[in-house]
Design an enzyme around this catalytic site. Structure first.
Site, PDB file in Angstrom:
ATOM      1  N   TYR A   1      22.158   5.591  44.037  1.00 27.14           N
ATOM      2  CA  TYR A   1      22.266   6.017  45.432  1.00 27.14           C
ATOM      3  C   TYR A   1      21.855   4.847  46.307  1.00 27.14           C
ATOM      4  CZ  TYR A   1      21.401   8.733  49.726  1.00 27.14           C
ATOM      5  OH  TYR A   1      21.415   9.219  51.009  1.00 27.14           O
TER       6      TYR A   1
ATOM      7  N   ASP B   1      19.686  -3.463  44.939  1.00 25.43           N
ATOM      8  CA  ASP B   1      19.176  -2.477  45.897  1.00 25.43           C
ATOM      9  C   ASP B   1      17.725  -2.178  45.516  1.00 25.43           C
ATOM     10  OD1 ASP B   1      20.143   0.909  46.948  1.00 25.43           O
ATOM     11  OD2 ASP B   1      18.371  -0.316  47.320  1.00 25.43           O
TER      12      ASP B   1
ATOM     13  N   LYS C   1      11.736   1.992  52.536  1.00 29.72           N
ATOM     14  CA  LYS C   1      10.556   2.706  52.040  1.00 29.72           C
ATOM     15  C   LYS C   1       9.247   1.934  52.256  1.00 29.72           C
ATOM     16  CE  LYS C   1      13.569   5.169  48.873  1.00 29.72           C
ATOM     17  NZ  LYS C   1      13.570   6.574  49.303  1.00 29.72           N
TER      18      LYS C   1
END
Ligand code: KE4
Length: 430
Positions: free
Chosen positions: A143, A238, A266
């Site tokens: 994702y 990523d 994050k």
């Protein structure tokens, strides 16, 4: 036990789609009512009904030092007095960029954005602009946020809700996204051969965290690196989940793998909305206003988000022992869960890397989306609710990773292990 959460969830659904601002929060795959959180401190969450939970989500990664971490809170409080946004450059953004470049390998230039989605979306646009090629390769179950190009066989909420194709993503966009099973180098080589000269980028989570936690097999990432070198493909890692969580230098440092571009989110924002993408100067210099690959954002480099992220990253850079402590705690938890889970007599696998961990109720190794998908989700649901009722807040999906925070102590870990043994006793085979 959850009365107020139930009332709030009913009310929320009258004004917010599904009652949540991000689908994975809705408890849809585990059933029941999402608990509404009122406050949090250290390793604990407190919901609106006064229930207390040991937190293993850490806001899906950011809260690595625990909730309401004093230096971050104080920094936000101070900087709010100087206004919350200018829309003009600040020295703080330079300090943040310099700090990241000092921590992250292979990052000559870095651009701040406001989410991991924006970071990944911008990185593939840049790869396409730099190479003049259109296609990308991503991995099933990975994702990279909700930009159209990534919503093809994606992980996280899409895996949780089994959404294989997303209405609104046009065939034109989807056709430029090629997918391969994770850990399958032959499948990647086949795609590259079939699309010779057309692939701009390969993007991968170095440690997958959106189908549970799934590690790269020996040589897999190195194989991708080699393919990218041979074919002139941009290699994008990523690191929205792994960046600044696995080590100061993230997965690039831990796995000794070099990216051409890397994306962050994050932890980088310390709980505030921050993402970033960066990499080699020869590629990054194509980003506007230096180059013509346009990318922008009203709140990119927002001062409150910057000071929160800067303060968090400074703590992590100046105290590298945090990473060792976090890994030791996670391994301690894994070993304890292994013993507790064996009492159930049900097959299970625990995957763990650094401070990421996931439990798969499966009788075979979980190495990709297909093997993650065959795990016993009904068992996971019972485990999830059993633990929630005992005051332990796990990610509400078998297709997510646990994220440990460094405010957790042996006492919380032991309680989690004991609770797991307890909950298993009441397990009913449906
Ligand atoms: P955001 O746009 O949600 O900040 O980041 C997207 C993203 C990109 N790359 C990776 C590897 C990610 O894990 C994410 C976001 N992760 C999910 C949790 N699986 C966010 C939780 C949510 O969607 O609410």
């Amino acid at each position: 036990m959850y009365e107020k959460s139930k009332q709030l969830f009913d009310r929320a659904q009258k004004s917010i789609p599904g009652g949540v601002n991000s689908p994975v929060r809705a408890f849809k795959s585990v059933g029941g009512t999402p608990v509404f959180i009122k406050t949090a401190k250290g390793a604990y969450l407190y919901d609106v009904d006064g229930n207390k939970y040991i937190d293993y989500i850490a806001s899906w990664g950011p809260m690595i030092l625990g909730h309401a971490y004093e230096p971050v809170v104080k920094a936000i409080q101070e900087y709010a007095n100087y206004s919350t946004s200018f829309g003009a450059p600040t020295e703080l953004e330079i300090e943040m960029a310099e700090l990241i470049c000092s921590m992250a390998p292979n990052v000559d230039l870095i651009r701040m954005v406001s989410s991991g989605t924006e970071a990944c979306m911008s990185a593939i646009r840049l790869a396409r602009g730099f190479t003049g090629k259109n296609k990308i390769i991503k991995f099933e179950g990975h994702y990279h946020g909700h930009a159209d190009s990534f919503l093809v066989k994606a992980g996280s909420g899409l895996a949780t809700f089994n959404i294989q194709t997303v209405p609104g993503v046009t065939a034109g966009v989807a056709n430029d996204t090629l997918t391969s099973p994770f850990n399958n180098l032959d499948a990647v080589k086949k795609l590259v051969l079939e699309n010779k000269g057309e692939i701009a980028a390969i993007i991968t989570e170095p440690i997958a965290g959106n189908m549970g936690c799934i590690l790269p097999q020996q040589g897999f990432l190195e194989g991708l690196r080699k393919i990218c070198d041979e074919e002139g493909i941009v290699f994008i890692l990523d690191e929205v989940m792994t960046g600044f969580r696995l080590a100061a230098g993230g997965a690039q440092e831990k796995l000794k793998i070099n990216a051409d571009l890397v994306t962050y989110g994050k932890v980088i924002g310390g709980g505030m909305p921050v993402g970033a993408f960066g990499g080699k100067k020869e590629i990054m210099q194509h980003i506007a206003p230096l180059g013509n690959v346009y990318q922008a954002g009203t709140l990119s480099g927002n001062p409150i988000a910057m000071i929160a992220g800067y303060t968090m990253l400074k703590e992590l850079k100046n105290n590298p022992s945090i990473y060792t402590e976090l890994e030791e705690k996670t391994i301690y938890l894994k070993n304890g869960l292994n013993i507790a889970l064996q009492k159930w007599g049900q097959p299970f696998i625990i995957n763990q890397f650094g401070s990421m961990l996931s439990i798969h109720f499966s009788d075979h190794p979980v190495i990709d989306f297909a093997t993650a998908s065959t795990a016993n989700n009904d068992l996971f649901k019972q485990y999830f609710h059993g633990m929630l009722n005992k005051g332990i807040y796990l990610p509400p999906s078998a297709f997510e990773s646990w994220f440990l925070n460094n405010a957790l102590t042996k006492s919380e870990l032991d309680y989690t292990i004991e609770a797991t043994a307890e909950v298993l006793k009441n397990f009913k085979q449906n």
